[in-house]
Scaffold this motif. Structure first.
Motif, PDB file in Angstrom:
ATOM      1  N   ASP A  22       0.655  -1.270  -0.074  1.00  0.00           N
ATOM      2  CA  ASP A  22      -0.180  -0.068   0.115  1.00  0.00           C
ATOM      3  C   ASP A  22       0.638   0.944   0.070  1.00  0.00           C
ATOM      4  O   ASP A  22       0.260   2.238  -0.001  1.00  0.00           O
ATOM      5  N   THR A  23       2.055   1.031  -0.031  1.00  0.00           N
ATOM      6  CA  THR A  23       3.046   2.197   0.212  1.00  0.00           C
ATOM      7  C   THR A  23       4.061   2.163  -1.057  1.00  0.00           C
ATOM      8  O   THR A  23       4.480   1.043  -1.293  1.00  0.00           O
ATOM      9  N   LEU A  24       4.271   3.310  -1.954  1.00  0.00           N
ATOM     10  CA  LEU A  24       5.261   3.125  -2.893  1.00  0.00           C
ATOM     11  C   LEU A  24       6.250   4.435  -2.847  1.00  0.00           C
ATOM     12  O   LEU A  24       5.465   5.587  -2.751  1.00  0.00           O
ATOM     13  N   VAL A  25       7.325   4.214  -2.770  1.00  0.00           N
ATOM     14  CA  VAL A  25       8.193   5.372  -3.005  1.00  0.00           C
ATOM     15  C   VAL A  25       8.729   5.780  -4.229  1.00  0.00           C
ATOM     16  O   VAL A  25       8.870   4.904  -5.138  1.00  0.00           O
ATOM     17  N   VAL A  26       8.480   7.035  -4.879  1.00  0.00           N
ATOM     18  CA  VAL A  26       9.010   7.507  -6.099  1.00  0.00           C
ATOM     19  C   VAL A  26      10.269   8.161  -5.906  1.00  0.00           C
ATOM     20  O   VAL A  26      10.465   8.953  -5.281  1.00  0.00           O
TER      21      VAL A  26
ATOM     22  N   ASP B 210       0.510  11.195 -10.934  1.00  0.00           N
ATOM     23  CA  ASP B 210      -0.878  11.145 -11.751  1.00  0.00           C
ATOM     24  C   ASP B 210      -1.111   9.962 -12.383  1.00  0.00           C
ATOM     25  O   ASP B 210      -2.142   9.442 -12.544  1.00  0.00           O
ATOM     26  N   LEU B 211      -0.148   9.326 -12.940  1.00  0.00           N
ATOM     27  CA  LEU B 211      -0.390   8.026 -13.461  1.00  0.00           C
ATOM     28  C   LEU B 211      -0.556   6.991 -12.652  1.00  0.00           C
ATOM     29  O   LEU B 211      -1.357   6.141 -12.969  1.00  0.00           O
ATOM     30  N   LEU B 212      -0.163   7.119 -11.338  1.00  0.00           N
ATOM     31  CA  LEU B 212      -0.663   6.172 -10.496  1.00  0.00           C
ATOM     32  C   LEU B 212      -1.880   6.107  -9.755  1.00  0.00           C
ATOM     33  O   LEU B 212      -2.185   5.520  -9.037  1.00  0.00           O
ATOM     34  N   ALA B 213      -2.354   7.333  -9.868  1.00  0.00           N
ATOM     35  CA  ALA B 213      -3.692   7.881  -9.089  1.00  0.00           C
ATOM     36  C   ALA B 213      -4.916   6.763  -9.447  1.00  0.00           C
ATOM     37  O   ALA B 213      -5.412   6.391  -8.526  1.00  0.00           O
ATOM     38  N   PRO B 214      -4.990   6.105 -10.567  1.00  0.00           N
ATOM     39  CA  PRO B 214      -6.116   4.917 -10.767  1.00  0.00           C
ATOM     40  C   PRO B 214      -5.940   3.839  -9.857  1.00  0.00           C
ATOM     41  O   PRO B 214      -6.781   2.925  -9.625  1.00  0.00           O
TER      42      PRO B 214
ATOM     43  N   VAL C 115       1.854   7.337  -1.728  1.00  0.00           N
ATOM     44  CA  VAL C 115       2.928   7.543  -2.565  1.00  0.00           C
ATOM     45  C   VAL C 115       3.759   8.621  -2.251  1.00  0.00           C
ATOM     46  O   VAL C 115       3.375   9.781  -1.912  1.00  0.00           O
ATOM     47  N   VAL C 116       4.869   8.369  -1.968  1.00  0.00           N
ATOM     48  CA  VAL C 116       5.744   9.305  -1.154  1.00  0.00           C
ATOM     49  C   VAL C 116       6.983   9.584  -2.003  1.00  0.00           C
ATOM     50  O   VAL C 116       7.520   8.436  -2.596  1.00  0.00           O
ATOM     51  N   SER C 117       7.599  10.666  -2.165  1.00  0.00           N
ATOM     52  CA  SER C 117       8.822  10.792  -3.045  1.00  0.00           C
ATOM     53  C   SER C 117      10.055  10.498  -2.232  1.00  0.00           C
ATOM     54  O   SER C 117      10.024  10.874  -1.144  1.00  0.00           O
ATOM     55  N   ALA C 118      11.080  10.164  -2.799  1.00  0.00           N
ATOM     56  CA  ALA C 118      12.398  10.040  -2.253  1.00  0.00           C
ATOM     57  C   ALA C 118      12.836  11.552  -1.667  1.00  0.00           C
ATOM     58  O   ALA C 118      13.503  11.549  -0.341  1.00  0.00           O
TER      59      ALA C 118
END
Length: 216
Positions: free
Chosen positions: A21-25, A38-42, A48-51
């Motif tokens: 349920d967590t993804l690091v960009v 935006d692409l991950l939104a669906p 979703v958290v950035s480095a």
């Protein structure tokens, strides 16, 4: 480059299903992070958290290709955060410049990320009367803390235009006019750009392999 964690690459258009349920960009580039988000939104990810938000350091991009750099960034963020991490490495490839700036696209902008200067360098090195064909290339790598990584690549083709046009997008978008369109990426509505971009093509492959509900 990858420490003691084993690297398992997937060459086929298939990959490990993403079930968290967590993804690091794995990026500090706000424009790139916004586009990926935006692409991950669906897909309804809880977080979703950035480095950059996590304060993770940016690893040195020592790879000789977009794929190699995307993999090392994704693996570094996955190891440091303990969560799956998605990294992008992308850039502009100009035919008459033998593929430059290529993997050095960001470096052409200098430490201040001045893409006005980078675009001027493209114009200067092209000069007049030379082939204006170019493409954007993107490699997306999804890595897990255990060292598994899946990588997918996309490209979009078009022409270099001058002067720059538009104030949307980021990077070299104002001087790239994709085939079949009369506007640059920087003049496009973001949704229209997302539908055809190099990043969108790589993302379609990533989704089919790792985010398809049938595989999760």
């Amino acid at each position: 480059m990858h420490g003691t964690i084993p690297l398992v690459r997937t060459a086929r258009p298939s990959g490990r299903p993403f079930a968290g349920d967590t993804l690091v960009v794995a990026s500090h580039n706000t424009g790139k992070v916004r586009e990926i988000a935006d692409l991950l939104a669906p897909f309804g990810l809880t977080r979703v958290v950035s480095a950059g938000e996590l304060g993770l350091p940016e690893p040195e991009e020592t790879g000789a290709s977009f794929a190699a750099n995307a993999e090392l960034k994704a693996l570094a963020a996955a190891r440091a955060s303990g969560h799956p991490a998605l990294a992008d490495d992308s850039g502009l490839e100009v035919v008459a410049l033998e593929g430059a700036p290529g993997i050095y696209s960001a470096r052409w902008a200098g430490p201040d990320r001045d893409f006005g200067r980078a675009m001027e360098r493209v114009r200067s090195e092209l000069g007049s009367g030379r082939d204006r064909r170019a493409n954007f290339a993107c490699a997306l790598s999804l890595a897990w803390p255990d060292g598994h990584v899946d990588t997918f690549e996309g490209r979009v083709y078009g022409d270099i235009v001058w002067p720059p046009r538009g104030d949307r997008g980021f990077g070299y978008d104002p001087i790239f006019q994709p085939d079949g369109h009369a506007v640059t990426f920087a003049e496009m509505d973001p949704a229209d750009k997302h539908a055809i971009s190099h990043r969108a093509e790589a993302f379609r492959l990533l989704v089919a392999a790792c985010f398809d509900p049938a595989t999760g």
